[in-house]
Design a protein around this motif. Structure first.
Motif, mmCIF file in Angstrom:
data_model
loop_
_atom_site.group_PDB
_atom_site.id
_atom_site.type_symbol
_atom_site.label_atom_id
_atom_site.label_comp_id
_atom_site.label_asym_id
_atom_site.label_seq_id
_atom_site.Cartn_x
_atom_site.Cartn_y
_atom_site.Cartn_z
ATOM 1 N N VAL A 185 38.075 52.984 38.473
ATOM 2 C CA VAL A 185 38.219 51.619 37.990
ATOM 3 C C VAL A 185 39.679 51.303 37.704
ATOM 4 N N ASP A 186 40.394 52.235 37.107
ATOM 5 C CA ASP A 186 41.805 52.011 36.784
ATOM 6 C C ASP A 186 42.639 51.787 38.039
ATOM 7 N N GLU A 187 42.394 52.601 39.060
ATOM 8 C CA GLU A 187 43.162 52.450 40.294
ATOM 9 C C GLU A 187 42.784 51.177 41.040
ATOM 10 N N LEU A 188 41.509 50.851 41.060
ATOM 11 C CA LEU A 188 41.068 49.647 41.752
ATOM 12 C C LEU A 188 41.570 48.382 41.071
ATOM 13 N N SER A 189 41.675 48.407 39.755
ATOM 14 C CA SER A 189 42.115 47.212 39.032
ATOM 15 C C SER A 189 43.530 46.818 39.415
ATOM 16 N N LEU A 190 44.330 47.811 39.833
ATOM 17 C CA LEU A 190 45.704 47.541 40.268
ATOM 18 C C LEU A 190 45.844 47.585 41.784
ATOM 19 N N GLY A 191 44.842 48.157 42.460
ATOM 20 C CA GLY A 191 44.951 48.378 43.892
ATOM 21 C C GLY A 191 44.321 47.330 44.770
ATOM 22 N N LEU A 192 43.301 46.627 44.284
ATOM 23 C CA LEU A 192 42.659 45.613 45.112
ATOM 24 C C LEU A 192 43.550 44.390 45.244
ATOM 25 N N ALA A 193 43.568 43.810 46.419
ATOM 26 C CA ALA A 193 44.346 42.596 46.649
ATOM 27 C C ALA A 193 43.736 41.430 45.884
ATOM 28 N N GLU A 194 44.563 40.442 45.550
ATOM 29 C CA GLU A 194 44.081 39.305 44.781
ATOM 30 C C GLU A 194 42.989 38.529 45.509
ATOM 31 N N GLN A 195 42.957 38.626 46.842
ATOM 32 C CA GLN A 195 41.929 37.907 47.595
ATOM 33 C C GLN A 195 40.524 38.440 47.329
ATOM 34 N N ALA A 196 40.425 39.683 46.849
ATOM 35 C CA ALA A 196 39.112 40.237 46.543
ATOM 36 C C ALA A 196 38.487 39.489 45.362
ATOM 37 N N GLY A 197 39.240 39.356 44.272
ATOM 38 C CA GLY A 197 38.723 38.624 43.125
ATOM 39 C C GLY A 197 38.437 37.169 43.452
ATOM 40 N N ALA A 198 39.312 36.556 44.272
ATOM 41 C CA ALA A 198 39.119 35.156 44.654
ATOM 42 C C ALA A 198 37.879 34.998 45.524
ATOM 43 N N THR A 199 37.566 36.023 46.334
ATOM 44 C CA THR A 199 36.343 35.982 47.145
ATOM 45 C C THR A 199 35.109 36.077 46.263
ATOM 46 N N TRP A 200 35.165 36.922 45.252
ATOM 47 C CA TRP A 200 34.064 37.010 44.289
ATOM 48 C C TRP A 200 33.842 35.651 43.630
ATOM 49 N N ASP A 201 34.915 34.986 43.263
ATOM 50 C CA ASP A 201 34.814 33.665 42.641
ATOM 51 C C ASP A 201 34.240 32.641 43.614
ATOM 52 N N ALA A 202 34.595 32.757 44.894
ATOM 53 C CA ALA A 202 34.097 31.811 45.886
ATOM 54 C C ALA A 202 32.578 31.857 45.962
ATOM 55 N N PHE A 203 32.007 33.047 45.867
ATOM 56 C CA PHE A 203 30.551 33.160 45.896
ATOM 57 C C PHE A 203 29.916 32.681 44.597
ATOM 58 N N THR A 204 30.644 32.820 43.490
ATOM 59 C CA THR A 204 30.146 32.257 42.238
ATOM 60 C C THR A 204 30.091 30.736 42.336
ATOM 61 N N VAL A 205 31.130 30.154 42.929
ATOM 62 C CA VAL A 205 31.156 28.703 43.136
ATOM 63 C C VAL A 205 29.988 28.276 44.022
ATOM 64 N N LEU A 206 29.759 29.011 45.105
ATOM 65 C CA LEU A 206 28.653 28.683 46.005
ATOM 66 C C LEU A 206 27.313 28.768 45.279
ATOM 67 N N ARG A 207 27.132 29.834 44.508
ATOM 68 C CA ARG A 207 25.872 29.989 43.779
ATOM 69 C C ARG A 207 25.641 28.833 42.825
#
Length: 400
Positions: free
Chosen positions: A311-333
């Motif tokens: 979790v620690d490595e992923l929190s700094l390692g994932l690109a910002e587009q990953a979180g924005a994609t998660w949000d996009a599906f929240t918006v769709l839902r």
């Protein structure tokens, strides 16, 4: 950092797409159907490009979001089926996959799109058909110019000039030079950055332009070196270009700090840049994410549970587009719940416009996704980082 290939590709998947439901599944509805039918979502990402690693993270996130929503009963009474298309980071391929998604696979919603090249092309395909497109990466203001059915869960590029120059000024730099590609973002953002530098009392050098996807940046860096900059602002769409720019700078002895998008520290950039990431004085990035944000932490835990990794490595390692994609599906839902699953463009777009502002995974803490004033989910939500010992570290002092 941990970056994993796509998982769960069904034997019946088409060459250019991945489906999360069985092939030939009945009850698949088109853009205007509801009534409990499975909703096909077309998702475009540059899986074959200099941004392939980030594209995979976007796809992984999309798959996880669909799995999570379906496990919770679906959205607006409908289960979701994801079809992923490799747009190869070209306008031609983006147009082809968007057409295929809509006409062959009967997608009722389009999502994804990494660069402005892809986002603007997909928008041209979906808008006349009144199909909602939720983008999670394109920052070009043109994406929202007159849009009726297009939304994004990231920022407009106009947020960058003020915050980039404010960061450089706070660090004491006075003579920055911009390096910009000839893509939609580089071609339109370099001038606002140099203008902002002048307004801030700096003396910006002559902007150095280069070709998107270039394989040799020696000439561009030679021009850069003649400007004798004390800092470089790198504006480009491709992570591979960013890595090559830093590598060429280091080899040419242009040893100055660099500030730019999150693409500067994307895995494709790191792979190509190599030793430049330790030899250059400093590398700063601005990203629409904050690892300490509770909503982002929740997303990272879900991602780690699904794909493994720290979790620690992923929190700094994932690109910002990953979180924005998660949000996009929240918006769709949320939109589908308001329309009872109806994806008709007018109804769904209106429902998304009226979503109560909420804290998404992306953006800095306390920033909200709010479509009340336009189609940009975030505004002034960028966070500054310095790349230290192989990881981005949030700066104690943030730009205005």
């Amino acid at each position: 950092m941990h970056y994993r290939s796509l998982i769960g590709v069904g034997a019946c998947a088409l060459a250019a797409s991945i489906s999360l439901t069985a092939c030939g599944s009945d009850g698949v509805g088109n853009a205007s159907n509801g009534g409990g039918k499975t909703l096909v979502i077309g998702f475009a990402a540059p899986l074959t490009s200099g941004n392939a690693a980030v594209a995979k993270e976007m796809v992984n996130t999309a798959k996880l979001a669909v799995k999570t929503i379906n496990a919770d009963g679906g959205a607006g009474g409908r289960k979701l089926s994801l079809k992923v298309y490799d747009d190869k980071l070209t306008a031609d391929e983006s147009a082809k996959v968007a057409q295929r998604a809509i006409t062959v696979d009967r997608a009722g919603v389009m999502m994804g799109g990494y660069t402005s090249i892809e986002g603007l092309t997909i928008r041209q395909i979906v808008e006349p058909r009144k199909i909602v497109f939720i983008n999670s990466s394109t920052i070009s203001p043109a994406l929202m110019d007159g849009a009726k059915f297009t939304f994004r869960t990231t920022v407009d590029q106009s947020d960058y000039p003020v915050q980039m120059i404010d960061l450089l000024k706070s660090l004491g730099y006075k003579h920055p030079v911009v390096t910009a590609d000839d893509g939609p973002t580089g071609a339109t953002l370099w001038r606002p950055i140099t203008d902002q530098a002048k307004e801030a009392g700096m003396d910006p050098g002559e902007t150095v332009h280069y070709t998107l996807g270039a394989t040799d940046l020696t000439s561009a860096v030679s021009k850069l070196k003649k400007e004798r900059p004390d800092a470089v602002v790198h504006i480009g769409s491709a992570a591979a270009d960013a890595g090559l720019m830093l590598k060429t700078m280091a080899e040419a002895g242009v040893n100055v700090p660099v500030v730019g998008f999150g693409s500067l520290i994307a895995p494709d950039a790191l792979k190509i840049g190599g030793d430049a990431y330790t030899s250059l004085p400093a590398i700063y990035t601005l990203a629409n994410q904050q690892p300490s944000k509770p909503e982002y932490e929740d997303f990272i835990k879900a991602y780690a549970d699904e794909y493994g990794g720290s979790v620690d490595e992923l929190s700094l390692g994932l690109a910002e587009q990953a979180g924005a994609t998660w949000d996009a599906f929240t918006v769709l839902r949320k939109g589908l719940e308001a329309t009872n699953g109806d994806t008709g463009g007018d109804k769904l777009a209106k429902a998304i416009d009226e979503i109560t502002p909420f804290a998404g995974a992306a953006g800095k803490e306390k920033s909200l996704i709010d479509f009340g004033d336009g189609r940009d989910g975030f505004s002034k939500s960028l966070v500054a980082f310095q790349f230290v010992n192989g990881k981005p570290k949030e700066l104690a002092r943030q730009p205005s």
